[in-house]
Design an enzyme around this catalytic site. Structure first.
Site, PDB file in Angstrom:
ATOM      1  N   THR A 124     -43.829  22.154  17.618  1.00 14.42           N
ATOM      2  CA  THR A 124     -44.537  23.013  16.565  1.00 14.42           C
ATOM      3  C   THR A 124     -43.453  23.498  15.579  1.00 14.42           C
ATOM      4  O   THR A 124     -42.187  23.912  16.145  1.00 14.42           O
ATOM      5  CB  THR A 124     -45.339  24.175  16.941  1.00 14.42           C
ATOM      6  OG1 THR A 124     -45.726  24.782  16.195  1.00 14.42           O
ATOM      7  CG2 THR A 124     -44.570  24.849  18.100  1.00 14.42           C
ATOM      8  N   TYR A 148     -46.695  31.779  21.151  1.00 16.14           N
ATOM      9  CA  TYR A 148     -46.902  30.444  20.978  1.00 16.14           C
ATOM     10  C   TYR A 148     -45.568  29.227  20.747  1.00 16.14           C
ATOM     11  O   TYR A 148     -45.279  28.501  21.484  1.00 16.14           O
ATOM     12  CB  TYR A 148     -47.987  29.849  19.833  1.00 16.14           C
ATOM     13  CG  TYR A 148     -48.220  28.573  19.503  1.00 16.14           C
ATOM     14  CD1 TYR A 148     -48.498  27.535  20.436  1.00 16.14           C
ATOM     15  CD2 TYR A 148     -47.637  28.048  18.118  1.00 16.14           C
ATOM     16  CE1 TYR A 148     -48.602  26.298  19.913  1.00 16.14           C
ATOM     17  CE2 TYR A 148     -47.830  26.677  17.836  1.00 16.14           C
ATOM     18  CZ  TYR A 148     -48.325  25.777  18.780  1.00 16.14           C
ATOM     19  OH  TYR A 148     -48.541  24.447  18.380  1.00 16.14           O
TER      20      TYR A 148
END
Ligand code: UDP
Length: 335
Positions: A124, A148
């Protein structure tokens, strides 16, 4: 650039019942590959697996994982299964280290034990945190500002260390920017019980499923004060996985590649596009920032194009939103 045309291969996909994974399963199936999806269905849907076998299992279940890998004997593993919400990761960080880092370790141990040497990882843009320059390329500092991104970076580090230690293990980590849209033939799309991503929230608000859309923060150092993101169509992202597979099976060495188009839209611009595409002037409220959001994330995406031969087809925000809208209308009709 290496050739991406290869004979059919066997691909083991974790999280193939989820939003992005299901589009990749479909694209691989259409390209003639044999696919096995391994998914615990915590957020995925059985009906989204349109090709190959589905094994309902958890990455924490090392025995089932090992048995399934040894039975299927894949040429490559593509690892999607993960938790993906920035805000939730701030509130419940250990869930993210468990699902994204510890489970990836489990998978890598099983992959190694089964002698599999090709691995594609869903990473990501959140690994960059607030990048010092935008567009951000793959050499930028890795400084996630939320759990995250940090939990995904742990896996990237494991992959790099493993590849350095074992010359037979090669991987591609794809750093996704903001994935949105749905299969243009409306066979698949995003289908979570409580979606948090901007495009889906906006469209469900247009449908009246949510009473209003919140814009999280208008005081960012961006042209209109709202966060800027690089929105990429899910089918283009799926294509990048096929290209990465071809690259690895063609003997490519381990690399990290951004997946984005190279330009961004603010939250306000996305809201305006959602109103334009749907023709519905849904209610919008400007509220406080959401924890963990970087101001601007836009990809420098040259590497995916030159190294993997990636040729995105849907670099068009209105098209992205239109496909997502058609999917939302289909879901509404079904329920
Ligand atoms: N966002 C928003 N309202 C929402 C959902 C998201 O203003 O209901 C903003 C969010 O704060 C971020 C951008 O939209 O600036 C993209 O967020 P999303 O959750 O879609 O993806 P992320 O960038 O977190 O992966």
């Amino acid at each position: 650039m290496l050739s991406t045309e290869h004979s059919p291969s066997r691909v083991f996909i974790t999280g193939g019942a989820g939003y992005i994974g299901s589009h990749v399963v479909l694209a691989l199936g259409e390209a003639g590959h044999e696919v096995l999806t391994y998914d615990n269905l915590s957020t995925g849907n059985r009906e989204a697996v349109l090709h190959g076998e589905l094994v309902v299992g958890d990455l924490a279940d090392r025995m089932l994982l090992q048995q399934t890998l040894e039975r299927f004997r894949p040429d490559a593993v593509v690892h999607f299964a993960a938790s993906i919400e920035v805000g939730e990761s701030v509130r419940d960080p250990l869930k993210y280290y468990r699902n994204n880092s510890a489970n990836a370790l489990n998978l890598l141990e099983a992959v190694r034990a089964a002698g599999i040497g090709r691995f594609i990882f869903s990473s990501t843009a959140a690994v960059y945190g607030n990048p010092p320059t935008v567009p951000v390329d793959e050499e930028a500092p890795l400084a996630p500002i939320n759990p995250y991104g940090a939990s995904k970076l742990v896996t990237e580090r494991m992959l790099a260390d493993l590849a350095a230690a074992d010359p037979h293990f090669c991987y591609v980590a794809l750093r996704y920017f903001n994935v949105a849209g749905a299969d243009p033939q409306v066979r698949l799309g995003q289908d979570y019980a409580n979606p948090t991503h901007l495009v889906t929230r906006a469209l469900k608000t247009a449908l009246g499923i949510f009473p209003g859309l919140q814009v999280f923060g208008t005081d960012y150092p961006t042209p209109d004060g709202t966060c800027v993101r690089d929105y990429i169509h899910v089918s283009d992202l799926a294509r990048a996985h096929l290209d990465a597979l071809g690259y690895l099976l063609g003997g490519g060495e381990s690399r990290v590649c951004n997946c984005g188009y190279g330009h961004g839209f603010s939250v306000r611009e996305v809201v305006a596009a959602a109103k334009r595409v749907t023709g519905i002037d849904f209610p919008v409220a400007e509220t406080a920032r959401r924890d963990g959001d970087p101001a601007e994330l836009v990809a420098a995406s040259g590497r995916a194009r030159t190294l993997l031969g990636w040729q995105p087809q849907h670099d068009d925000l209105d098209f992205i939103i239109r496909t997502a809208w058609e999917w939302e209308l289909k879901l509404k009709k079904q329920r």
